[in-house]
Design a protein around this motif. Sequence first.
Motif, PDB file in Angstrom:
ATOM      1  N   THR A  97      47.304  48.386  40.629  1.00 30.27           N
ATOM      2  CA  THR A  97      45.310  48.459  40.536  1.00 30.27           C
ATOM      3  C   THR A  97      44.803  47.261  40.619  1.00 30.27           C
ATOM      4  OG1 THR A  97      46.000  49.803  38.067  1.00 30.27           O
ATOM      5  CG2 THR A  97      43.438  49.220  38.340  1.00 30.27           C
ATOM      6  N   HIS A  98      43.913  47.159  41.468  1.00 28.28           N
ATOM      7  CA  HIS A  98      42.159  46.704  42.030  1.00 28.28           C
ATOM      8  C   HIS A  98      40.965  47.404  41.285  1.00 28.28           C
ATOM      9  CE1 HIS A  98      45.059  43.778  44.617  1.00 28.28           C
ATOM     10  NE2 HIS A  98      44.638  44.478  45.054  1.00 28.28           N
ATOM     11  N   LYS A  99      40.604  46.375  40.731  1.00 30.84           N
ATOM     12  CA  LYS A  99      39.202  46.555  40.558  1.00 30.84           C
ATOM     13  C   LYS A  99      38.387  46.292  41.751  1.00 30.84           C
ATOM     14  CE  LYS A  99      38.932  46.104  35.440  1.00 30.84           C
ATOM     15  NZ  LYS A  99      37.934  45.113  34.191  1.00 30.84           N
ATOM     16  N   CYS A 100      37.079  47.553  41.348  1.00 29.83           N
ATOM     17  CA  CYS A 100      35.939  47.143  42.227  1.00 29.83           C
ATOM     18  C   CYS A 100      35.795  45.791  42.820  1.00 29.83           C
ATOM     19  CB  CYS A 100      35.163  48.213  42.113  1.00 29.83           C
ATOM     20  SG  CYS A 100      33.775  48.023  43.492  1.00 29.83           S
ATOM     21  N   SER A 101      35.813  45.055  44.180  1.00 25.94           N
ATOM     22  CA  SER A 101      34.617  44.015  43.464  1.00 25.94           C
ATOM     23  C   SER A 101      33.752  43.789  44.762  1.00 25.94           C
ATOM     24  CB  SER A 101      35.908  43.083  44.616  1.00 25.94           C
ATOM     25  OG  SER A 101      36.850  43.972  45.468  1.00 25.94           O
ATOM     26  N   CYS A 102      33.429  45.169  45.346  1.00 25.65           N
ATOM     27  CA  CYS A 102      31.848  45.530  46.226  1.00 25.65           C
ATOM     28  C   CYS A 102      30.981  45.892  45.127  1.00 25.65           C
ATOM     29  CB  CYS A 102      32.393  46.620  47.337  1.00 25.65           C
ATOM     30  SG  CYS A 102      32.373  47.828  47.425  1.00 25.65           S
ATOM     31  N   GLY A 103      31.422  46.500  43.812  1.00 24.61           N
ATOM     32  CA  GLY A 103      30.031  47.144  43.012  1.00 24.61           C
ATOM     33  C   GLY A 103      29.194  48.269  43.569  1.00 24.61           C
ATOM     34  N   GLY A 104      30.618  48.968  44.514  1.00 24.32           N
ATOM     35  CA  GLY A 104      30.710  50.772  44.431  1.00 24.32           C
ATOM     36  C   GLY A 104      31.096  51.604  44.057  1.00 24.32           C
ATOM     37  N   LEU A 105      31.814  50.837  42.841  1.00 21.91           N
ATOM     38  CA  LEU A 105      31.975  51.655  41.555  1.00 21.91           C
ATOM     39  C   LEU A 105      31.826  51.195  40.422  1.00 21.91           C
ATOM     40  CD1 LEU A 105      36.174  52.341  42.418  1.00 21.91           C
ATOM     41  CD2 LEU A 105      34.231  54.245  43.361  1.00 21.91           C
ATOM     42  N   MET A 116      35.815  45.680  53.134  1.00 25.93           N
ATOM     43  CA  MET A 116      36.739  44.875  52.290  1.00 25.93           C
ATOM     44  C   MET A 116      36.919  45.257  51.523  1.00 25.93           C
ATOM     45  SD  MET A 116      38.312  42.846  54.306  1.00 25.93           S
ATOM     46  CE  MET A 116      39.181  41.203  53.628  1.00 25.93           C
ATOM     47  N   CYS A 117      36.580  45.735  50.449  1.00 26.62           N
ATOM     48  CA  CYS A 117      36.610  45.997  49.014  1.00 26.62           C
ATOM     49  C   CYS A 117      37.953  47.037  49.177  1.00 26.62           C
ATOM     50  CB  CYS A 117      36.133  47.105  48.231  1.00 26.62           C
ATOM     51  SG  CYS A 117      35.758  47.230  46.268  1.00 26.62           S
ATOM     52  N   PRO A 118      39.278  46.450  47.638  1.00 27.50           N
ATOM     53  CA  PRO A 118      40.324  47.026  47.555  1.00 27.50           C
ATOM     54  C   PRO A 118      40.286  48.957  47.239  1.00 27.50           C
ATOM     55  CG  PRO A 118      40.384  45.018  46.563  1.00 27.50           C
ATOM     56  CD  PRO A 118      38.868  44.947  47.094  1.00 27.50           C
ATOM     57  N   ALA A 119      39.744  48.408  46.333  1.00 24.70           N
ATOM     58  CA  ALA A 119      39.555  49.808  44.905  1.00 24.70           C
ATOM     59  C   ALA A 119      38.770  50.825  46.410  1.00 24.70           C
ATOM     60  CB  ALA A 119      38.657  49.546  43.446  1.00 24.70           C
ATOM     61  N   CYS A 120      37.686  50.920  46.849  1.00 21.41           N
ATOM     62  CA  CYS A 120      36.711  51.736  47.617  1.00 21.41           C
ATOM     63  C   CYS A 120      37.595  51.792  48.586  1.00 21.41           C
ATOM     64  CB  CYS A 120      35.687  50.711  47.748  1.00 21.41           C
ATOM     65  SG  CYS A 120      34.433  50.740  46.723  1.00 21.41           S
ATOM     66  N   ASN A 121      37.773  51.488  49.404  1.00 19.96           N
ATOM     67  CA  ASN A 121      39.243  51.349  50.593  1.00 19.96           C
ATOM     68  C   ASN A 121      39.689  52.997  50.482  1.00 19.96           C
ATOM     69  OD1 ASN A 121      38.228  50.475  53.635  1.00 19.96           O
ATOM     70  ND2 ASN A 121      38.270  48.229  51.906  1.00 19.96           N
TER      71      ASN A 121
END
Length: 275
Positions: A97-105, A116-121
């Motif tokens: 699991t990756h957490k969102c790191s761009c604030g999009g989720l 470059m956000c792993p979760a959003c991609n």
Amino acid sequence: TIRDTRRACARGLGSPKHAGAFPMERLPELPDTKPPWSNQGPLWPSRTLQCGCWWLTREIELSNAVVRDVTRPEPDSVRWNLPASKSDPKALAIARTHKCSCGGLANGVPVVDPDMCPACNLWSQMLSARAFSDHIREHPEYFDEGTELTRGEHFPLFPTSKGRFPTKFCMVGTIVSAATKLNLETILDNKPIFGGHSLRRGGAQYLARSGVDIWRIQALARHSGSAILLYLDGVHADCFRSKFGTIPFQCARRARRSTLSAHSWKSTRLIFSLR
């Protein structure tokens, strides 16, 4: 041995090869478009490579993934139940699991650029694949070629333009095409530089340069032994100045240029949730 041969056949891999590490920090330079970059390669190739690098996957894992493998256990997290690994070729218990790191989720803490956000991609890839599956169901006459396509929950996570699973060869072709777009050398001494493990090695080295603990990278890569050190190739040593993991200024400045801000080193737990 016979046991090793059977395991290699089960996971669709041959003998280990030391493929060159793909420069993950240069992924934002690639065009974020839908058409494939190689013949019968996956749609949304740039996003495919992002997912492969962040989750440290082999090409066979990208090729075999299906949409049901991706879930959101929490509003700000995305989980991938990986379809193949050395210890679990049938994906019986391997998930990361990756957490969102761009604030999009769920209004998470922004520490990287959205591209470059792993979760959003990965979440965007799953939604796009499901939408493409629906499109195929509504217009089957344009996609059926004598054989029935996989649909629904078992639709490819990284589908080709025909709605099929890309082969290992075509997935590697996408990696090589990306390297070509970045003006990187792809042949050395008449041998290919990039291969099926290039995203896995590139992602591991990117995380190491970013100051992520080796044990975290090892867990994300699903390595139980010291094999992760072969992937890191010593790059982690450049970013640690003491046994407490202090990151030198030069490393932090280099990391800034690769779109991951220095603040993220202090927020590793916000980015990674390994389960």
